[in-house]
Design a protein around this motif. Structure first.
Motif: not given
Length: 259
Positions: A238-257
């Motif tokens: 958005p806004g013509g900027r470069p894309a941020p270097e990020v990844q799709v978030p992943v769930p935390p370890e089991e037992g944590s919400a």
């Protein structure tokens, strides 16, 4: 009703996780601006918060006939959805006024800047209603990324697949520097792009600089969607900027919400 009946059931079955919940203020008005991947986004985002959050929903969700129609209407009311007639020229104004009333009362209001669900999981151009809402109310905008809801409930699926649903909440964005400029379309576009960039940075989605409704219309009429060379000519963020270097978030370890 949401907390007593719907909430515990969804928590038990889908085990939603949230990251960044501390960014939502304990009191006072705030706008939660989220990407929109599935109908169930409006169920799971309010579910992971300690405060009541409402979205607007199509009037049709509340006027269906028969058992199915009554169940849908009851569920929508149970999760706090406010019915708004989105047909006609005054639809956007009705949605805006609904949000302003909530915010002036010091409450939370949820909005999907894309205006409709993404047809393919990518992030689409934001509509400027979220910017108008922020500038007119003076409330901070909290960017949100829903994670996995398009897999649990792809287009056309009624009952979501049982899997963990994620919510990533970013730091509040303050647009008080633009107060009184809500009628300047260039300011509205700039604010909207800033909000969408923040959502993109949280979600890790690929960005498409067209409106989701336009893309859906292309798909419905059999026209080519925005891919390949056409996509390469559009801004990467958005806004013509470069894309941020990020990844799709992943769930935390089991037992944590909650993180």
């Amino acid at each position: 009703m949401k907390r007593v009946f719907v909430g515990p059931l969804l928590h038990l079955v889908y085990r939603p996780w949230v990251r960044g919940a501390q960014h939502v203020p304990a009191e006072g008005a705030a706008i939660l601006a989220s990407n929109h991947l599935a109908v169930i986004d409006s169920f799971f985002l309010p579910l992971v918060l300690d405060r009541e959050l409402v979205f607007i929903g199509k009037q049709e969700y509340f006027t269906g006939r028969g058992v199915k129609g009554r169940m849908t209407a009851g569920f929508m009311r149970g999760v706090g959805t406010i019915p708004v007639d989105r047909g006609g020229g005054k639809a956007s104004e009705a949605a805006l006024n609904t949000g302003l009333r909530r915010l002036r009362e010091g409450d939370l209001f949820g909005i999907y800047p894309e205006g409709t669900r993404s047809p393919d999981g990518r992030l689409y151009r934001g509509k400027t209603g979220v910017a108008r809402l922020a500038l007119e109310s003076g409330a901070p905008v909290i960017p949100v990324a829903m994670v996995g809801t398009e897999i649990a409930q792809p287009l056309g699926r009624k009952i979501p697949k049982v899997m963990r649903i994620g919510v990533v909440i970013g730091e509040p964005l303050d647009f008080s520097r633009y107060r009184g400029m809500e009628n300047d379309r260039f300011i509205l576009r700039s604010v909207t792009d800033e909000i969408m960039y923040a959502i993109m940075s949280l979600s890790g989605q690929e960005y498409v600089d067209v409106y989701a409704a336009t893309q859906k219309a292309r798909i419905a009429t059999g026209h080519p969607t925005v891919t390949g060379d056409a996509q390469d000519r559009l801004p990467a963020a958005p806004g013509g900027r470069p894309a941020p270097e990020v990844q799709v978030p992943v769930p935390p370890e089991e037992g944590s919400a909650r993180q």
